[in-house]
Design a protein around this motif. Structure first.
Motif, PDB file in Angstrom:
ATOM      1  N   LEU A 166      -7.354   5.869  -7.411  1.00 17.05           N
ATOM      2  CA  LEU A 166      -7.100   5.201  -6.055  1.00 17.05           C
ATOM      3  C   LEU A 166      -6.732   5.809  -4.923  1.00 17.05           C
ATOM      4  O   LEU A 166      -6.730   5.203  -3.479  1.00 17.05           O
ATOM      5  CB  LEU A 166      -5.649   4.163  -6.565  1.00 17.05           C
ATOM      6  N   ARG A 170      -7.255   4.471  -0.957  1.00 18.86           N
ATOM      7  CA  ARG A 170      -6.293   3.638  -0.444  1.00 18.86           C
ATOM      8  C   ARG A 170      -5.286   4.588   0.112  1.00 18.86           C
ATOM      9  O   ARG A 170      -4.966   5.610  -0.341  1.00 18.86           O
ATOM     10  CB  ARG A 170      -5.513   2.942  -1.538  1.00 18.86           C
ATOM     11  N   LEU A 173       0.075   1.922  -1.692  1.00 17.46           N
ATOM     12  CA  LEU A 173      -0.129   1.168  -3.228  1.00 17.46           C
ATOM     13  C   LEU A 173       1.226   0.607  -3.446  1.00 17.46           C
ATOM     14  O   LEU A 173       2.313   0.731  -3.155  1.00 17.46           O
ATOM     15  CB  LEU A 173      -0.278   2.020  -4.121  1.00 17.46           C
TER      16      LEU A 173
END
Length: 287
Positions: A166, A170, A173
């Motif tokens: 991720l 990104r 989070l």
């Protein structure tokens, strides 16, 4: 010593087989493709032919959310499959190591659960693992039940790999911050299991890396050690609904390990740093 290891295609089974080989033990690892543990005759046939002195049972149905709806398969693997393996082990007078989970507890309060605390699972996966524990205890005397939590290893998917994946796309989070437990590195756990199985100190044990943390704090430490610039927002369990209820308190006391003279696993932060090194080595060797 001859050892049969189930779940070889998973994170823990893979490392247990490697650790057995390091110790010079005669080990056979079987994954789903080699053995369907829900087929009684197949289980007995394999055990009769290999003739192990011990079985380390790492195979399990671990899809926690899916288990709520796929109950028959979950039960067949975690309960019936375990029974068949235990019965086959008993027939050979072999030791039996059953890998269980923090999910056998309801997860209330803030105190670590002791090995002899009453189990009270709140989800179907946890229920089947507890039923597996009871089957082991009722069918064989030479058993080790080892409860673990928040597992990560080189072979398979886990929370660390998910966070790193991720982080590629990104920079912020949301991660649950009110579930507390201990990450467990399969490399460290495998070392303990191989020492444990060669002893006769039977019973129930808790085995995780030392220290407690939340998923959000775990994520922050992953990004810190991996040099990733990701902002982690701590959210509540209620803000991240899942099909299966998760225990908020997964703290496990490792008192029994210490009392029986076994060395506790290193801290989870230390385990994480070694794991990240191993991950990088795997990536480089695969290039």
């Amino acid at each position: 010593m001859k050892i049969l290891v189930t779940g070889y295609s998973g994170q823990l089974g893979y490392d247990v087989v490697r650790e057995c080989e390091i110790h010079g033990l005669d080990v056979k690892g079987v994954g789903r493709n080699e053995l369907d543990i829900t087929e009684k005759e197949a289980v007995f046939s394999l055990v009769d032919s290999f003739k192990p002195d011990a079985i380390i049972h790492c195979a399990a149905y671990t899809a926690v959310d899916k288990a709520e709806d796929d109950r028959e398969n979950c039960w067949n693997v975690n309960v019936e499959g375990t029974k068949y393996l235990v019965e086959a082990a008993k027939k050979r007078n072999a030791k039996f190591v059953y890998i269980s989970t923090d999910y056998v507890f309801e997860g209330k309060g803030e105190m670590p659960f002791n090995e002899d605390d009453q189990a009270n699972p709140i989800g179907y996966y946890g229920l089947t693992k507890y039923e597996g524990e009871k089957a082991v205890q009722s069918l064989i005397e030479k058993y080790f039940i080892v409860r673990i939590s928040w597992v990560f290893g080189i072979n398979g998917n886990n929370f660390i790999k998910t966070m790193l994946r991720l982080s590629e796309t990104r920079n912020e989070l949301n991660v649950v911050g009110d579930q507390i437990g201990s990450p467990t590195y399969t490399f460290d756990l495998a070392k303990l299991l191989v020492v444990l199985v060669q002893s006769d100190k039977y019973g129930i044990y808790h085995a995780t890396n030392e220290g407690f943390t939340s998923w959000s704090e775990f994520a922050k430490e992953i990004f810190k050690q991996a040099g990733k610039d990701v902002l982690v927002h701590s959210i509540s369990t209620e803000d991240y609904p899942t099909r299966a209820v998760r225990p908020k308190n997964s703290r496990l006391s490792k008192q029994k390990l210490v009392e029986n003279g076994f060395k506790p696993l290193p801290s989870w932060q230390d385990a994480l740093s070694r794991y990240l090194v191993q991950l990088n080595q795997e990536v480089k060797s695969g290039e």
